[in-house]
Scaffold this motif. Structure first.
Motif, PDB file in Angstrom:
ATOM      1  N   GLU A 169       0.832  -1.216   0.000  1.00 32.95           N
ATOM      2  CA  GLU A 169       0.000   0.000   0.000  1.00 32.95           C
ATOM      3  C   GLU A 169       0.862   1.261   0.000  1.00 32.95           C
ATOM      4  O   GLU A 169       0.553   2.247  -0.701  1.00 32.95           O
ATOM      5  CB  GLU A 169      -0.928   0.008   1.225  1.00 32.95           C
ATOM      6  CG  GLU A 169      -2.024  -1.047   1.195  1.00 32.95           C
ATOM      7  CD  GLU A 169      -1.511  -2.471   1.463  1.00 32.95           C
ATOM      8  OE1 GLU A 169      -0.394  -2.616   2.026  1.00 32.95           O
ATOM      9  OE2 GLU A 169      -2.215  -3.427   1.102  1.00 32.95           O
ATOM     10  N   ALA A 170       1.955   1.235   0.747  1.00 30.47           N
ATOM     11  CA  ALA A 170       2.862   2.385   0.779  1.00 30.47           C
ATOM     12  C   ALA A 170       3.497   2.610  -0.588  1.00 30.47           C
ATOM     13  O   ALA A 170       3.728   3.758  -1.004  1.00 30.47           O
ATOM     14  CB  ALA A 170       3.941   2.180   1.841  1.00 30.47           C
ATOM     15  N   ALA A 177       1.232   4.514  -2.806  1.00 36.80           N
ATOM     16  CA  ALA A 177       1.328   5.942  -2.503  1.00 36.80           C
ATOM     17  C   ALA A 177       2.585   6.527  -3.148  1.00 36.80           C
ATOM     18  O   ALA A 177       2.570   7.655  -3.656  1.00 36.80           O
ATOM     19  CB  ALA A 177       1.340   6.165  -0.992  1.00 36.80           C
ATOM     20  N   LYS A 178       3.675   5.748  -3.154  1.00 45.86           N
ATOM     21  CA  LYS A 178       4.898   6.194  -3.814  1.00 45.86           C
ATOM     22  C   LYS A 178       4.683   6.341  -5.321  1.00 45.86           C
ATOM     23  O   LYS A 178       5.284   7.219  -5.961  1.00 45.86           O
ATOM     24  CB  LYS A 178       6.035   5.189  -3.570  1.00 45.86           C
ATOM     25  CG  LYS A 178       6.684   5.257  -2.195  1.00 45.86           C
ATOM     26  CD  LYS A 178       7.799   4.222  -2.102  1.00 45.86           C
ATOM     27  CE  LYS A 178       8.482   4.249  -0.745  1.00 45.86           C
ATOM     28  NZ  LYS A 178       9.276   5.478  -0.543  1.00 45.86           N
ATOM     29  N   ASP A 207       1.987   7.373  -6.783  1.00 45.19           N
ATOM     30  CA  ASP A 207       1.353   8.685  -6.986  1.00 45.19           C
ATOM     31  C   ASP A 207       2.401   9.794  -6.968  1.00 45.19           C
ATOM     32  O   ASP A 207       2.382  10.703  -7.805  1.00 45.19           O
ATOM     33  CB  ASP A 207       0.305   8.943  -5.901  1.00 45.19           C
ATOM     34  CG  ASP A 207      -0.904   8.032  -6.030  1.00 45.19           C
ATOM     35  OD1 ASP A 207      -1.150   7.525  -7.144  1.00 45.19           O
ATOM     36  OD2 ASP A 207      -1.593   7.808  -5.012  1.00 45.19           O
ATOM     37  N   ARG A 208       3.322   9.717  -6.019  1.00 43.15           N
ATOM     38  CA  ARG A 208       4.372  10.739  -5.934  1.00 43.15           C
ATOM     39  C   ARG A 208       5.332  10.637  -7.117  1.00 43.15           C
ATOM     40  O   ARG A 208       5.768  11.652  -7.671  1.00 43.15           O
ATOM     41  CB  ARG A 208       5.133  10.591  -4.604  1.00 43.15           C
ATOM     42  CG  ARG A 208       6.317  11.561  -4.451  1.00 43.15           C
ATOM     43  CD  ARG A 208       5.887  13.006  -4.582  1.00 43.15           C
ATOM     44  NE  ARG A 208       7.030  13.902  -4.436  1.00 43.15           N
ATOM     45  CZ  ARG A 208       7.041  15.172  -4.830  1.00 43.15           C
ATOM     46  NH1 ARG A 208       5.959  15.696  -5.410  1.00 43.15           N
ATOM     47  NH2 ARG A 208       8.111  15.916  -4.651  1.00 43.15           N
TER      48      ARG A 208
END
Length: 287
Positions: free
Chosen positions: A96-97, A100-101, A103-104
């Motif tokens: 999940e992290a 998020a990475k 997206d960045r």
């Protein structure tokens, strides 16, 4: 033409961005991949740092071809034993992290003017095929996210990951079946893992290529994997380049030697590969 599509990972030259870029421009290379910038992973750069990278790259007449992120170098399930490899400053995090990475990383791509992100296929399980559908589902989701932003994900064959070899990344990419996920072919990684890169490895990925890394490697008589300058290992680069030319590959090439000569520097190792590569291209009848 290969030389007019050739670049290098900046930290394969120097940990110092400006030193690396100066050398790259002096060699008349055309593009760079960004992985580590002055000790910081590209995925962790601030907006201000990204703006500086873009400014320094462009003022030397170069462009950013891709960000060499560590995306999906993580365990599918932290409770299971898995392999691991280079993380370039990244701590172990959840799937999940890593989304998020992603997206960045897309934001950083946009700021740097590139549309490509290098990704992986999660740390290698004891039985990778057992979890292949789960891997495909995650990467299909990632490709959908990338597609909405006009980004292409480059899935690299990395022996420490489930898509460790050409046959595996080729099969995974075929199942994801998205124009926004292509294979990043690294023949040196194939030989580093003990499998033949050409013609066997190349045949498994040739229809899905999005990018090519230039690296050479071999397995010693003691069973140790070693990276070496191009032309010193097991990759038959003359045949490989001729095949790429014949097949109409029109994408980019990036030098990623992973080789530092004894008593030397990463720049020395990269310079040795560049010099040897130019000779091999002449032998292949390609410039």
């Amino acid at each position: 033409m290969v030389l007019n599509r050739l670049g290098v990972l900046t930290d394969e030259v120097s940990a110092n961005l400006t030193e690396a870029l100066d050398w790259i421009a002096e060699q008349k290379l055309v593009h760079v991949e960004i992985r580590m910038v002055d000790g910081t992973n590209v995925a962790a750069l601030s907006n201000e740092q990204v703006a500086r990278v873009k400014e320094e790259v462009e003022k030397r007449g170069l462009f950013v071809s891709a960000i060499a992120s560590p995306l999906f170098k993580c365990a599918l399930d932290p409770s299971r034993p898995v392999a691991s490899g280079d993380t370039f400053g990244q701590q172990e995090e959840t799937v999940e992290a890593h989304f998020a990475k992603l997206d960045r990383a897309i934001e950083i791509c946009k700021m740097l003017g590139t549309d490509k992100i290098r990704i992986f296929s999660f740390w290698r399980e004891n039985d990778p095929q057992k979890y292949e559908q789960e891997i495909v589902e995650h990467l299909r989701k990632a490709a959908q996210i990338a597609g909405q932003a006009g980004i292409i994900l480059l899935l690299e064959n990395e022996p420490a990951c489930n898509g460790g070899f050409a046959s595996e990344v080729g099969r995974i990419a075929a199942q994801v079946a998205s124009p926004n996920l292509k294979v990043l072919w690294d023949p040196g990684n194939e030989e580093y893992g003990g499998r033949p890169s050409y013609p066997e490895g190349y045949e498994a990925v040739r229809s899905q290529l999005g990018h090519v890394h230039v690296k050479d490697a071999y397995i010693t008589s003691e069973g140790e994997s070693k990276c070496v300058p191009v032309g010193s290992g097991k990759v038959p680069f003359v045949d490989q380049f001729r095949a790429l030319e014949k097949d109409g590959y029109d994408g980019l090439f990036t030098i990623e030697t992973h080789y530092v000569p004894e008593g030397g520097t990463p720049k020395d190792g990269t310079a040795m590969t560049l010099e040897a590569l130019i000779k091999l291209l002449k032998e292949a009848g390609i410039d």
